[in-house]
Scaffold this active site. Structure first.
Site, PDB file in Angstrom:
ATOM      1  N   LEU A  12       0.820  -1.209   0.000  1.00 56.13           N
ATOM      2  CA  LEU A  12       0.000   0.000   0.000  1.00 56.13           C
ATOM      3  C   LEU A  12       0.852   1.258   0.000  1.00 56.13           C
ATOM      4  CD1 LEU A  12      -2.682   1.451   0.095  1.00 56.13           C
ATOM      5  CD2 LEU A  12      -2.737   1.096   2.586  1.00 56.13           C
ATOM      6  N   ILE A  37      10.529   2.743  13.488  1.00 58.92           N
ATOM      7  CA  ILE A  37       9.401   3.297  14.237  1.00 58.92           C
ATOM      8  C   ILE A  37       9.319   2.756  15.664  1.00 58.92           C
ATOM      9  CG2 ILE A  37       8.048   3.730  12.151  1.00 58.92           C
ATOM     10  CD1 ILE A  37       6.312   1.282  12.949  1.00 58.92           C
ATOM     11  N   THR A  62       2.945  -7.690   9.399  1.00 60.55           N
ATOM     12  CA  THR A  62       1.748  -8.232   8.757  1.00 60.55           C
ATOM     13  C   THR A  62       1.806  -9.743   8.516  1.00 60.55           C
ATOM     14  OG1 THR A  62       2.645  -7.705   6.568  1.00 60.55           O
ATOM     15  CG2 THR A  62       1.218  -6.051   7.603  1.00 60.55           C
ATOM     16  N   ASP A 102      -9.343  -6.226   8.540  1.00 64.40           N
ATOM     17  CA  ASP A 102     -10.570  -6.988   8.828  1.00 64.40           C
ATOM     18  C   ASP A 102     -10.340  -7.976   9.974  1.00 64.40           C
ATOM     19  OD1 ASP A 102      -8.827  -8.190   6.750  1.00 64.40           O
ATOM     20  OD2 ASP A 102     -10.185  -9.898   6.896  1.00 64.40           O
ATOM     21  N   TYR A 125      -2.046 -11.189  15.422  1.00 64.32           N
ATOM     22  CA  TYR A 125      -1.919 -10.053  14.510  1.00 64.32           C
ATOM     23  C   TYR A 125      -3.123  -9.130  14.654  1.00 64.32           C
ATOM     24  CZ  TYR A 125      -2.390  -7.512  10.100  1.00 64.32           C
ATOM     25  OH  TYR A 125      -2.584  -6.539   9.158  1.00 64.32           O
TER      26      TYR A 125
END
Length: 282
Positions: A12, A37, A62, A102, A125
């Site tokens: 993305l 980060i 992910t 989701d 996750y």
């Protein structure tokens, strides 16, 4: 507008960088080597250096199955990293886009989850991403939380690329046929985000391409579009065990997009066709 993008080399993030560059928007998309980060000092430094007015946080752990065995690393990236970014965004008053999933839902039933439905993740996750959502909402007021699913894009691995590879090698493959959701093309999500960040329509959104299918149906459509003769045999999830439990129902209600003046994404079949053309598969 100065936009800081984390995870700019991911599926993305890559398309968001390309989209914002095409609009001549000033962006900074540091690589992992340039910005860790999970290091609070580094995060503070990049904000001091760049002074973003918008943060688009795509960086995440992910690997769903790996998250079960690497919970500390998953937490460091998805929870602590999000917290450090959100804290700095709050200090400078920047808008904040958080990419969620989701997988914050348990996947029960056959209805489409609304943005107001109570999350109940069933794998690590999903729990880490929900924790990130909570942090963003606790620290910030100017946020867009986007729950996306079944993502495919030009950069990095994804289901479509895997199917094309398998379909080129085998006459028949088995794919689960009892998990349902909406494939989502990163190009289309990037278009939407570029529209969102110039508004103040803050809140939680479900963002996928239109339409529902099973993974098995998705695979069949990929082979059809790519003109691959590989047959697809549908199997239950019980015949394809994974480390992390997956939700059976990933249907997401996207009505909040229209309620805030945004267009829904095109149908997933149309998105797949455009993606395969981008890959030069067709």
């Amino acid at each position: 507008m100065n936009v800081l993008i984390t995870g700019g080399t991911g599926q993305l993030g890559f398309d968001i960088v390309a989209k914002l560059k095409s609009l001549n928007i000033d962006i900074s998309a540091p690589t992992h080597n340039e910005l860790d980060i999970t290091n609070q000092v580094e995060v503070a430094h990049i904000f001091e250096q760049y002074k973003p007015t918008v943060v688009i946080h795509c960086a995440a752990f992910t690997a769903v199955d790996a998250a079960e065995d690497n919970q500390k690393l998953c937490d460091d990236i998805n929870i602590n990293g999000t917290k450090y970014l959100a804290q700095e965004a709050a200090k400078c008053g920047a808008k904040f886009v958080y990419i969620s999933t989701d997988y914050v839902f348990d996947g029960q039933g056959t209805g489409a989850y609304k943005v107001t439905d109570k999350p109940n993740p069933i794998n690590y996750y999903g729990r880490s991403k929900l924790a990130g959502e909570t942090i963003v909402q606790d620290i910030l007021s100017k946020y867009f939380i986007l729950r996306i699913s079944w993502v495919f894009g030009l950069n990095s691995k994804n289901f479509v690329k895997t199917m094309i590879d398998l379909g080129s090698k085998y006459d028949e493959i088995k794919v689960v046929d009892d998990q349902y959701g909406s494939p989502t093309y990163t190009h289309d999500v990037a278009e939407l985000i570029s529209d969102m960040i110039i508004t103040n329509e803050f809140g939680i959104y479900h963002v996928t391409n239109e339409g529902i299918c099973s993974w098995c149906e998705f695979a069949k459509k990929i082979f059809e579009c790519a003109k691959l003769s590989c047959r697809v045999q549908g199997i239950p999830s019980s015949e394809y065990p994974t480390k992390a439990v997956r939700p059976f129902n990933s249907r997401l209600d996207k009505s909040s997009l229209e309620q805030h003046g945004f267009k829904r994404l095109p149908k997933w079949e149309d998105a797949l066709q455009r993606y395969l053309e981008e890959l030069e598969v067709i």
